[in-house]
Design an enzyme around this catalytic site. Sequence first.
Site, PDB file in Angstrom:
ATOM      1  N   SER A 139       0.736  -1.317   0.051  1.00  0.00           N
ATOM      2  CA  SER A 139       0.064   0.022  -0.138  1.00  0.00           C
ATOM      3  C   SER A 139       0.825   1.380   0.141  1.00  0.00           C
ATOM      4  CB  SER A 139      -0.898  -0.062   1.408  1.00  0.00           C
ATOM      5  OG  SER A 139      -2.069   0.961   1.147  1.00  0.00           O
TER       6      SER A 139
ATOM      7  N   ASP B 282     -10.157  -4.283  -4.774  1.00  0.00           N
ATOM      8  CA  ASP B 282      -9.728  -3.480  -3.866  1.00  0.00           C
ATOM      9  C   ASP B 282     -10.516  -2.109  -3.482  1.00  0.00           C
ATOM     10  OD1 ASP B 282      -8.062  -1.726  -2.433  1.00  0.00           O
ATOM     11  OD2 ASP B 282      -6.283  -2.323  -3.171  1.00  0.00           O
TER      12      ASP B 282
ATOM     13  N   HIS C 298      -7.966  -5.367  -0.567  1.00  0.00           N
ATOM     14  CA  HIS C 298      -6.834  -4.269  -0.599  1.00  0.00           C
ATOM     15  C   HIS C 298      -5.730  -5.006   0.531  1.00  0.00           C
ATOM     16  CE1 HIS C 298      -4.490  -0.759  -0.363  1.00  0.00           C
ATOM     17  NE2 HIS C 298      -4.309  -0.764   0.855  1.00  0.00           N
TER      18      HIS C 298
END
Length: 279
Positions: A116, A221, A251
């Site tokens: 991320s 996601d 995600h």
Amino acid sequence: MTETTPGSEAPPVFLTVGTGEDARPIAVRARPASPDNAGPGLIWLGGFMSDMGGTKARAVDQWAVDHGRACVRFDYSGHGESPGPFTDGTIGRWLAEAEAIFAQCCQGPQVVIGSSMGGWIALLLARTLAARAGGRDGAWLAGLVLVAPAPDFTEELMWKNLPQDVKDTLVRDGLWHRPSHYAEGPYPITLNLITEARNHLVLGSSIQVGCPVRILQGVQDPDVPWQHAFALTSRLPADDVVLTLVQDGDHRLSRPQDIARMLAAIAEVSASPSSADHS
């Protein structure tokens, strides 16, 4: 795959990053390689409001144990075991911490795994290292493995999509509490986080990283759309960049099958010729 149980790890070592009033202790767990192992080391870069005790980070560490690799994990300031106000954090501040830990704790070829926001930090770190290539000893990049990478998220995925009243709140108060389904409470978002991040945007031009790249992205996601991963790949060199879309992936990408894909990607870039040769 054996997981370390929560609370069973040895305490971290704290390394100081910054000077003067900006000095801050960063919690680090650095595992040395086996004496007879020459494979690339691993360094984990976590996500926004994440820490080195998460499922993926521990899986990377366990893979390093199983394969005799060196492995470095750390918490950004204001995250996990690293003290300090989270609201002091910026992309530049956390990048400086990643660069310092890389320089102090890594030696030889390294595979950087960024999740991320950690994917954004990894790209910035790689760009810095690529610019120094040819005149740097110590550690260098063998490859990047990016899991649901979120480069430029403060601008492209956050600021541009905020309602005007939220933008007004940020400008007026400097702080907005963003609801999150990943934590019990909301995430504190500062105006400084957003404005400082504009110094580190990467999607507006080519990103020279100087190593193989593997990207894992969930199509389901809700935070980082799969189109964002496509935008990233278009900015990377065409050679040895592989994007894997996980049709039912979210995600986190922390299910066993997602972990297996991540570890396979680490093994693949570790076997690349660039993992041994520093040009």
